[in-house]
Write an enzyme that holds these catalytic residues in place. Structure first.
Site, short mmCIF file in Angstrom:
data_model
loop_
_atom_site.label_atom_id
_atom_site.label_comp_id
_atom_site.label_asym_id
_atom_site.label_seq_id
_atom_site.Cartn_x
_atom_site.Cartn_y
_atom_site.Cartn_z
N ALA A 124 0.53 -1.44 0.05
CA ALA A 124 0.27 0.15 0.26
C ALA A 124 0.92 1.14 -0.04
O ALA A 124 1.22 1.63 1.02
CB ALA A 124 -1.22 -0.60 0.91
N MET A 125 1.07 1.78 -1.10
CA MET A 125 1.91 2.99 -0.75
C MET A 125 1.42 4.50 -1.46
O MET A 125 0.44 5.07 -1.68
CB MET A 125 2.84 3.05 -2.21
CG MET A 125 3.78 2.25 -1.99
SD MET A 125 5.08 1.90 -3.37
CE MET A 125 4.64 0.52 -3.85
N SER A 132 2.59 8.65 -7.57
CA SER A 132 3.53 8.77 -7.79
C SER A 132 4.70 9.43 -7.05
O SER A 132 6.31 8.95 -7.06
CB SER A 132 4.46 9.40 -9.56
OG SER A 132 3.19 8.50 -10.17
N GLU A 242 9.94 -3.82 -9.80
CA GLU A 242 8.69 -3.77 -9.90
C GLU A 242 8.03 -3.90 -11.57
O GLU A 242 8.10 -3.91 -11.90
CB GLU A 242 8.29 -2.73 -9.08
CG GLU A 242 6.27 -2.33 -9.59
CD GLU A 242 5.87 -1.60 -8.25
OE1 GLU A 242 4.75 -0.63 -8.56
OE2 GLU A 242 6.78 -1.31 -7.27
N ARG A 268 -10.81 -13.81 -41.59
CA ARG A 268 -11.36 -12.34 -42.14
C ARG A 268 -11.41 -12.09 -43.53
O ARG A 268 -10.43 -11.46 -43.71
CB ARG A 268 -11.70 -11.52 -40.95
CG ARG A 268 -12.70 -10.48 -41.24
CD ARG A 268 -13.98 -10.99 -40.88
NE ARG A 268 -15.14 -9.27 -41.15
CZ ARG A 268 -16.71 -9.94 -40.93
NH1 ARG A 268 -16.58 -10.43 -40.55
NH2 ARG A 268 -17.19 -8.18 -40.82
N LEU A 337 -7.78 -3.45 -36.78
CA LEU A 337 -8.06 -4.42 -38.14
C LEU A 337 -9.01 -5.40 -37.16
O LEU A 337 -9.59 -6.37 -38.35
CB LEU A 337 -6.41 -5.61 -37.60
CG LEU A 337 -5.68 -4.79 -38.63
CD1 LEU A 337 -4.24 -4.87 -38.31
CD2 LEU A 337 -5.94 -3.75 -39.64
N GLY A 339 -12.35 -4.08 -36.95
CA GLY A 339 -13.61 -3.60 -37.32
C GLY A 339 -14.29 -3.74 -36.12
O GLY A 339 -13.88 -3.79 -34.73
N GLY A 363 2.91 1.86 -11.16
CA GLY A 363 4.17 1.41 -10.55
C GLY A 363 5.17 2.69 -11.31
O GLY A 363 6.29 2.19 -11.98
#
Length: 377
Positions: A124-125, A132, A242, A268, A337, A339, A363
């Site tokens: 827990a930061m 940050s 990390e 496709r 691509l 769609g 992070g």
């Protein structure tokens, strides 16, 4: 030759792959996403298999291996779209703090349960007013006899609903880096309150929570390393690993997106021929494949440096910045691509589009990575 291409690592990969095929099939991953949490039973099975303590010292219940083995697990999770399991937070980010900085008594007390899955970890930061910039944290621990009394709030905490032990970055002294310590808080402590399981745009199976500390009393023995004021230095020392782990998660998703898109464009058809026959499709995928190959080479070079104890924070920041920014941009192009089908959640590319977005933020956001790199100019 790839640093991950050894006989021992291939045996490890086969073992990890067989375990995930058996215990985390696509139907289970779907269910965990709907439930917004991975069941504890899976954690314990992973612990029994040895996934959670691969790089942990053998004398404390681990396997005594190195980061290469963690990187193989990250690859295999990415190939299955299982980024929502908090393995990286538990084993690659939080557990090394205990293995590296805990006292001998703390290691013997906590590490065996961490390795076997009985104790899930969170770190827990981040706080509502501090992301940050770790020096801006306000959660405070005050000495009271033989205890620390913790008050404050944390947010965006991965494994927040699951964790049995939360490693809390808190202020034990004056403002600035030297006033920060890391204290282990068991989830059954009075005054520890889990908030809601946050509603995110991606990583559905990852329980991410607010945590509240309301006069939480923990023994002084829970101070990591036994000496106050070392938390910031401990955090800075472990950040390269990390950030490299996050880069690895991003690379695995990028490679999966490329493989899914190549397969889709082969099948496709548009205007009577496969999408892959169009030059635009070929050029787009050629660029993405080149990005993936270059990213893989840089990532594995960084793994070699980390294992040798030579990965510096700036190089790790470069890896995280370049790989995760490439990941997000490439998956966006891959989705195009597909769609309209790319906009449907039943297609893996749609989920990757949502899941990838956090990698340039957690992070240390890309902007912070650039600041660190810029200091070396």
């Amino acid at each position: 030759m790839s640093i991950l291409d050894t006989e021992e690592l291939e045996m490890w990969r086969a073992s990890v792959s067989a375990f995930l095929d058996a215990e985390a099939p696509p139907a289970a991953i779907e269910e965990w996403g709907r439930a917004k949490i991975v069941p504890r039973d899976f954690w314990r099975k992973a612990g029994a298999m040895g996934l959670l303590g691969a790089s942990m010292p053998e004398e404390y219940g681990g396997s005594g291996l190195d980061f290469r083995y963690e990187a193989v697990v990250i690859d295999e999770l990415g190939r299955r779209g299982l980024e929502g399991w908090g393995f990286v937070v538990h084993s690659v980010i939080a557990a090394p703090y205990f293995a590296e900085y805990a006292t001998e008594e703390q290691k013997r007390h906590w590490l065996p349960a961490i390795a076997n899955g009985d104790s899930v970890l969170a770190i827990a930061m981040t706080e509502p007013g501090a992301g940050s910039d770790l020096q801006g944290i306000r959660t405070r621990a005050v000495e009271d006899g033989d205890h620390w009394v913790i008050d404050g709030q944390k947010t965006f905490i991965s494994n927040g609903q699951t964790a049995d032990i939360v490693l809390v970055a808190c202020r034990t002294g004056d403002e600035g880096a030297k006033g920060i310590s890391l204290i282990a808080v068991e989830a059954d402590r009075e005054g520890f309150v889990r908030g809601r399981n946050l509603d995110k745009i991606g990583r559905d199976a990852q329980d991410t929570s607010e945590l509240f500390f309301e006069g939480v009393r923990v023994p002084k023995e829970n101070l990591l390393g036994g000496q106050a004021g070392r938390g910031f230095a401990q955090l800075m020392t472990m950040l390269p690993q990390e950030r490299l782990a996050i880069a690895g998660m991003g690379l695995a998703m990028l490679e999966r997106a490329l493989a899914e898109t190549i397969a889709y464009t082969r099948e496709r058809k548009a205007f009577g021929k496969p999408l892959l026959d169009f030059q635009n499709t070929q050029f787009t995928l050629a660029e993405i494949k080149t990005q993936a190959v270059v990213a893989r080479a840089f990532y594995e070079q960084c793994i070699g440096k980390l294992v040798a104890g030579q990965l510096d924070p700036v190089t790790a920041s470069m890896a995280k910045l370049w790989i995760t920014e490439s990941e997000v941009a490439a998956i966006n192009r891959c989705l195009q691509l597909f769609g309209g089908y790319g906009y449907m959640n039943e297609y893996p590319i749609a989920r990757m589009y949502r899941d990838a977005r956090i990698d340039t933020i957690h992070g240390g956001a890309s902007e912070i990575m650039k600041l660190m790199i810029a200091r070396t100019l």
